[in-house]
Design a protein around this motif. Structure first.
Motif, mmCIF file in Angstrom:
data_model
loop_
_atom_site.group_PDB
_atom_site.id
_atom_site.type_symbol
_atom_site.label_atom_id
_atom_site.label_comp_id
_atom_site.label_asym_id
_atom_site.label_seq_id
_atom_site.Cartn_x
_atom_site.Cartn_y
_atom_site.Cartn_z
ATOM 1 N N ALA A 107 0.831 -1.211 0.000
ATOM 2 C CA ALA A 107 0.000 0.000 0.000
ATOM 3 C C ALA A 107 0.862 1.255 0.000
ATOM 4 O O ALA A 107 0.402 2.324 -0.401
ATOM 5 C CB ALA A 107 -0.927 -0.002 1.214
ATOM 6 N N GLY A 108 2.109 1.130 0.464
ATOM 7 C CA GLY A 108 3.057 2.238 0.448
ATOM 8 C C GLY A 108 4.272 1.848 -0.374
ATOM 9 O O GLY A 108 4.263 0.844 -1.084
ATOM 10 N N LYS A 109 5.330 2.636 -0.279
ATOM 11 C CA LYS A 109 6.537 2.354 -1.052
ATOM 12 C C LYS A 109 7.178 1.042 -0.602
ATOM 13 O O LYS A 109 7.053 0.605 0.540
ATOM 14 C CB LYS A 109 7.534 3.504 -0.907
ATOM 15 C CG LYS A 109 8.081 3.700 0.492
ATOM 16 C CD LYS A 109 8.956 4.941 0.558
ATOM 17 C CE LYS A 109 9.522 5.159 1.960
ATOM 18 N NZ LYS A 109 10.298 6.405 2.074
ATOM 19 N N VAL A 110 7.871 0.392 -1.546
ATOM 20 C CA VAL A 110 8.592 -0.852 -1.267
ATOM 21 C C VAL A 110 9.978 -0.481 -0.756
ATOM 22 O O VAL A 110 10.771 0.123 -1.486
ATOM 23 C CB VAL A 110 8.694 -1.733 -2.524
ATOM 24 C CG1 VAL A 110 9.430 -3.033 -2.194
ATOM 25 C CG2 VAL A 110 7.312 -2.038 -3.079
ATOM 26 N N THR A 111 10.282 -0.836 0.486
ATOM 27 C CA THR A 111 11.530 -0.408 1.114
ATOM 28 C C THR A 111 12.599 -1.485 1.162
ATOM 29 O O THR A 111 13.751 -1.202 1.444
ATOM 30 C CB THR A 111 11.247 0.063 2.550
ATOM 31 O OG1 THR A 111 10.576 -0.989 3.256
ATOM 32 C CG2 THR A 111 10.362 1.303 2.551
ATOM 33 N N ALA A 112 12.229 -2.742 0.915
ATOM 34 C CA ALA A 112 13.200 -3.843 0.972
ATOM 35 C C ALA A 112 12.778 -4.949 0.020
ATOM 36 O O ALA A 112 11.591 -5.252 -0.114
ATOM 37 C CB ALA A 112 13.304 -4.384 2.397
ATOM 38 N N VAL A 113 13.753 -5.533 -0.658
ATOM 39 C CA VAL A 113 13.501 -6.655 -1.563
ATOM 40 C C VAL A 113 14.576 -7.707 -1.306
ATOM 41 O O VAL A 113 15.765 -7.385 -1.238
ATOM 42 C CB VAL A 113 13.543 -6.230 -3.048
ATOM 43 C CG1 VAL A 113 13.200 -7.404 -3.952
ATOM 44 C CG2 VAL A 113 12.596 -5.073 -3.306
ATOM 45 N N PHE A 114 14.154 -8.953 -1.166
ATOM 46 C CA PHE A 114 15.093 -10.021 -0.816
ATOM 47 C C PHE A 114 14.669 -11.295 -1.534
ATOM 48 O O PHE A 114 13.484 -11.574 -1.663
ATOM 49 C CB PHE A 114 15.087 -10.239 0.697
ATOM 50 C CG PHE A 114 16.233 -11.051 1.225
ATOM 51 C CD1 PHE A 114 17.473 -10.472 1.421
ATOM 52 C CD2 PHE A 114 16.073 -12.393 1.539
ATOM 53 C CE1 PHE A 114 18.539 -11.213 1.911
ATOM 54 C CE2 PHE A 114 17.133 -13.141 2.033
ATOM 55 C CZ PHE A 114 18.370 -12.542 2.220
ATOM 56 N N CYS A 115 15.641 -12.070 -2.016
ATOM 57 C CA CYS A 115 15.332 -13.317 -2.707
ATOM 58 C C CYS A 115 16.095 -14.466 -2.058
ATOM 59 O O CYS A 115 17.242 -14.313 -1.632
ATOM 60 C CB CYS A 115 15.703 -13.212 -4.189
ATOM 61 S SG CYS A 115 14.993 -14.524 -5.198
ATOM 62 N N LEU A 116 15.453 -15.628 -1.937
ATOM 63 C CA LEU A 116 16.087 -16.751 -1.266
ATOM 64 C C LEU A 116 15.715 -18.074 -1.896
ATOM 65 O O LEU A 116 15.010 -18.135 -2.906
ATOM 66 C CB LEU A 116 15.688 -16.782 0.206
ATOM 67 C CG LEU A 116 14.222 -17.048 0.512
ATOM 68 C CD1 LEU A 116 14.100 -17.926 1.741
ATOM 69 C CD2 LEU A 116 13.494 -15.741 0.758
ATOM 70 N N ASP A 117 16.201 -19.157 -1.289
ATOM 71 C CA ASP A 117 15.935 -20.521 -1.777
ATOM 72 C C ASP A 117 16.255 -20.666 -3.257
ATOM 73 O O ASP A 117 15.424 -21.107 -4.059
ATOM 74 C CB ASP A 117 14.480 -20.917 -1.514
ATOM 75 C CG ASP A 117 14.200 -21.160 -0.045
ATOM 76 O OD1 ASP A 117 13.026 -21.234 0.312
ATOM 77 O OD2 ASP A 117 15.157 -21.267 0.736
ATOM 78 N N LYS A 118 17.479 -20.302 -3.609
ATOM 79 C CA LYS A 118 17.949 -20.410 -4.985
ATOM 80 C C LYS A 118 17.008 -19.688 -5.950
ATOM 81 O O LYS A 118 16.660 -20.187 -7.011
ATOM 82 C CB LYS A 118 18.116 -21.875 -5.382
ATOM 83 C CG LYS A 118 19.186 -22.603 -4.587
ATOM 84 C CD LYS A 118 19.344 -24.037 -5.043
ATOM 85 C CE LYS A 118 20.435 -24.744 -4.255
ATOM 86 N NZ LYS A 118 20.606 -26.149 -4.678
#
Length: 220
Positions: A107-118
């Motif tokens: 609903a607001g700005k995206v402040t963090a992005v993370f990717c995991l599990d290959k």
């Protein structure tokens, strides 16, 4: 890597907005109406010359997106990148070209992005206090929303990191809370009624870096 990461990228509007994500010789920076990519940013054993500059390429949005402030990015596979936007959307790139947009992940700005599990699971955090889980199809570069967990006090997410044993997700919030969250089993999530998931996590005592005795669980 740090020396090259903070090389001059040709924008005076970055200031404190600069975010750099490095992986497998790739680099992407985000900022005020700014997304730039560097392919083959460095090589093993190659000496970094003093004053050397990288040669970033500006993202190509085409008709799928619009320029706005971008706050974080993560790689989800070879040549693919997801960038968090002020609008709450996720911009998905192949190389430097925008290929798809995940609308209103937050609903607001995206402040963090993370990717995991290959690269099979993408996790994002936002101003709305939510942690959003997205399944990534590596074969098709498709992104399927799974659901989200909302902070009890709706405090904005400031940072995220995955535990070394890959069992819990650490999420930092702007109100000072640090939680160990237990991500959902993607195969068992029922989104027929709502995408909101039960918030299951332990509040970490930052003075000892250990979870406090109580576990916080919020019912839907």
């Amino acid at each position: 890597c740090a020396t090259q990461c903070f090389a001059r990228f040709g924008s005076e509007k970055l200031n404190g907005w600069l975010s750099c994500t490095l992986e497998e010789k790739e680099c992407v920076t985000t900022g005020v109406k700014h997304i730039k990519f560097v392919a083959d940013a460095w090589r093993e054993g190659r000496k970094i010359e003093k004053g050397a500059r990288l040669k970033p390429k500006k993202a190509v949005l085409g008709s799928k997106g619009k320029w706005q402030n971008f706050y974080a990015a993560a790689f989800t596979g070879a040549g693919t990148t997801v960038v968090g936007a002020k609008s709450g959307q996720l911009y998905c790139f192949k190389g430097t070209s925008l290929t798809s947009v995940v609308d209103k992940a937050h609903a607001g700005k995206v402040t963090a992005v993370f990717c995991l599990d290959k690269h099979n699971v993408l996790i994002t955090g936002g101003d709305d206090g939510c942690v959003f889980f997205v399944a990534v199809d590596a074969a098709t570069s498709g992104y399927e929303p799974v659901g989200f967990m909302a902070h009890p006090a709706a405090s904005p997410v400031s940072c995220m990191s995955w535990a070394a044993d890959s069992s819990v997700l650490y999420v930092g919030y702007q109100n000072g809370d640090l939680y160990e969250l237990k991500p959902p089993s993607l195969a068992k999530v029922d989104t027929s009624v709502t995408f909101q998931l039960k918030f299951v996590g332990e509040l970490v005592d930052t003075s000892t870096c250990r979870p406090r005795s109580e576990e916080h669980t919020s019912e839907l």
